[in-house]
Design an enzyme around this catalytic site. Structure first.
Site, short mmCIF file in Angstrom:
data_model
loop_
_atom_site.label_atom_id
_atom_site.label_comp_id
_atom_site.label_asym_id
_atom_site.label_seq_id
_atom_site.Cartn_x
_atom_site.Cartn_y
_atom_site.Cartn_z
N LYS A 78 0.85 -1.20 0.00
CA LYS A 78 0.00 0.00 0.00
C LYS A 78 0.89 1.24 0.00
O LYS A 78 1.88 1.30 0.73
CB LYS A 78 -0.90 -0.03 1.23
CG LYS A 78 -1.98 1.03 1.27
CD LYS A 78 -2.87 0.85 2.51
CE LYS A 78 -4.01 1.84 2.56
NZ LYS A 78 -4.86 1.64 3.77
N SER A 153 -9.87 1.66 2.69
CA SER A 153 -9.00 2.47 1.88
C SER A 153 -7.92 1.68 1.12
O SER A 153 -7.35 2.21 0.18
CB SER A 153 -8.29 3.48 2.77
OG SER A 153 -7.38 2.84 3.65
N SER A 177 -10.16 -0.58 6.89
CA SER A 177 -9.53 -0.39 5.58
C SER A 177 -8.83 -1.61 4.99
O SER A 177 -8.40 -1.57 3.84
CB SER A 177 -8.53 0.76 5.66
OG SER A 177 -9.20 2.00 5.60
#
Lengths: 493, 100
Positions: A78, A153, A177
């Protein structure tokens, strides 16, 4: 040997046995990831040169006699985690062009275990969002329906693994997330106990909640990745100084003797009929595998969202104060330093980040602290106490991971409606508990024609990752839901 | 629910965030709506409840007082991402006004 579709365990086994080289895996995955990425927008940036260089190091270490837990396993990271020499944007214009000067501990541990970094994945700006739509850059699409969001997210970390453009990935979870995008993309997403994984090198959003964890296409691969990244780190004082029990060798195939709690306040009545039927069937499967279903209550869970939307923005407003145009990132000039700050932040942050900074600044401002932030931290204590009481009666709590499957782009334009997506994931986050989402079936949404995946959330007491992954594994092997859903063509060829 | 409950211009100043009139018009009702949602917390009894300081029990965390060179950024690395640097320093606009 199929480096695109094989599990992390199989790849590591074959690379360790020198049946295939890490270099061959890199050369297979590099064009594969680029092709899938063109469809899905999962990556902020691919890192083929880093991947090749790491593959050479791994092959050398194997030739020297090392055995590595993740030898040759392609991993996606990420883009709110630092990897030295790569751009790290956190999905924000304010960090466009920023080059990480060091590597996050969790990422370093993957590299030390032989994993190959394939790229940095797209996310909601500063990890604030539940759909991926808040990224200042790409629009990441759901591999199961390109008209729908991947969840957020950790949007690209979920989509890349689901689309076979990475074998496993790292995400971060503050209020859901990892778990919500895992549910939307038919993969396993695991948030460990707060503090199990070092946050050193993770760009902070809400420091008392943020936790790094893995995405994988199986519980076994999630466990293998977790075992690699977990453990005390002297560079993160909040990382837990407590022995980490390996989880990958504790995966069970039945649930005899396991008490699974069903939360009264998480009744399925509010869900649409097909979604509800899917979860009822998941609970029945747990029972069929030998688990005892028990009713538990979390009376304060309904206050979770309100509590979270004070604490997380308050911590965000403090953490994001560092983006001021002085040391890194964007700068927009002004007549004096104050004007420079205001213009830089106005140009660099997107609307959701601005909203949360405003909420947080308000909640912490003079005269309001007791009524908002302090009140929320007290509510948080009560939520934790409710979980502790519930866990006197059960070993793990089962619930939906999200109230619906993936929705269409632009379907939730009102912020509070979007925040409600995290209804099931937030209470466990506030209590710091280990929690995961695992595929549990699919439904065809009313506004669609394709079957979309759903995720079952399992949550357990602090530090019980081994037991939690064990339960998830038994459920996965008995149901094989992830494998029942056909991927779009781009992801299977 | 009045949407002017939060003095958004004041809060934006505290947050060092320049907002356009259009942003203020958009954010004001959104923040008002969220704060209404959050107001539900008031009904939760927290009279004798301590505030959470940490979710995982831990005591003072200390480390040995030794240098770990690998965790220290060089001056060059620290300045490499700077929007403006001059010599060994970050360069910023004027902070102190000139004497009148």
């Amino acid at each position: 040997m199929d480096p695109i579709h094989d599990s992390a365990r199989a790849i590591a086994r074959d690379v360790n046995a020198r049946a295939v080289s890490a270099a061959e895996i890199a050369e297979t995955l590099i064009p594969r990831a680029a092709r899938v990425d063109a469809e899905l927008g999962a990556y902020r940036e691919l890192t083929p040169e880093l991947m090749r260089a790491q593959a050479r190091r791994v092959d050398q270490r194997i030739a020297d006699g090392d055995r590595l837990a993740l030898a040759g396993v392609p991993v996606a990271i990420k883009d709110n985690m630092c990897l030295i020499g790569t751009h790290t944007t956190a999905g924000s214009k304010i960090l466009e062009g920023f080059t990480a000067p060091y590597t996050a501990t969790a990422v370093q541990r993957l590299l030390d275990a032989g994993a190959l970094p394939i790229g940095k994945t797209n996310l909601d700006e500063f990890a604030m969002g539940s759909s991926g739509e808040n990224s200042a850059f790409e629009k990441t699409k759901n591999p199961y329906d390109l008209e729908r969001v991947p969840g957020g997210s950790s949007a690209g970390s979920a989509a890349s693994v689901a689309g076979y453009a990475a074998t496993v990935s790292l995400g971060s979870d503050t209020g859901g997330s990892i778990r919500e995008p895992a549910a939307f993309c038919n993969v396993v997403g695991f948030k460990p106990t707060y503090g199990r994984v070092s946050r050193y090198g993770l760009i902070a959003f809400a420091s008392s909640l943020d936790q790094i964890g893995p995405f994988a296409r199986s519980v076994e691969d999630a466990a293998l990745t977790y075992d690699t990244i977990a453990g005390k780190d002297p560079l993160d004082a909040t990382s837990i100084d407590r022995a980490v029990e390996a989880t990958a060798d504790g995966l069970r195939d039945d649930l005899r003797g396991v008490r699974v709690g069903l939360v009264k306040e998480f009744a399925l009545d509010a869900l649409d009929a097909a979604t509800r039927a899917c979860y009822e069937s998941a609970y029945a499967d747990l029972e069929r595998l030998g688990a005892e279903l028990v009713d538990v209550t979390l009376p304060t869970a309904e206050y979770g969202l309100a509590t979270y939307y004070l604490i997380a923005p308050a911590e965000c407003s403090s953490n994001l104060a560092r983006f001021d145009g002085v040391r890194y990132g964007l700068r927009v000039d002004g007549a004096d330093v104050g004007e420079m700050y205001e213009r830089t932040r106005a140009a660099g942050f997107g609307p959701e980040v601005k909203r949360r900074i405003l909420i947080g600044t308000y909640a912490l401002s003079s005269g309001y602290y007791d009524a908002y932030y302090l009140k929320a931290q007290k509510a948080r204590t009560r939520i934790g106490e409710d979980f502790a009481r519930a866990f006197e009666r059960c070993d793990v709590i089962a619930s939906p991971a999200a109230s619906s499957p993936a929705f269409r782009f632009n379907a939730k334009s009102d912020p509070v409606t979007m925040y409600l997506m995290d209804y099931y994931t937030i209470p466990g986050s506030l209590a710091g508990l280990p929690s995961l989402s695992i595929p549990c079936g699919s439904v065809v949404p009313e506004d669609g024609t394709r079957a979309m995946p759903l995720g079952l959330q399992l949550t357990s007491p602090l530090f019980t990752e081994r037991a939690l992954l064990g339960v998830a594994h038994a459920y996965e092997r008995a149901t094989l839901h992830a494998e029942k859903l056909a991927l779009p063509e781009i992801c299977t060829t | 629910m009045p949407t002017d409950r939060i003095d958004i211009r004041h809060v934006a100043r505290l947050a060092r965030l320049a907002l356009t009139d259009a942003e203020i018009a958009t954010f004001a009702p959104q923040l008002g709506s969220l704060m209404t949602h959050v107001d539900a917390l008031a009904e939760l009894d927290t009279e004798r409840v301590p505030a959470t300081a940490q979710v995982v029990p831990s005591r003072n965390v200390q480390r040995d007082d030794v240098l770990r060179p690998e965790t220290i950024l060089s001056r060059e690395a620290a300045l490499a991402n700077a929007p403006q640097a001059q010599g060994a320093y970050f360069r910023v606009p004027r902070i102190i006004a000139e004497e009148g």
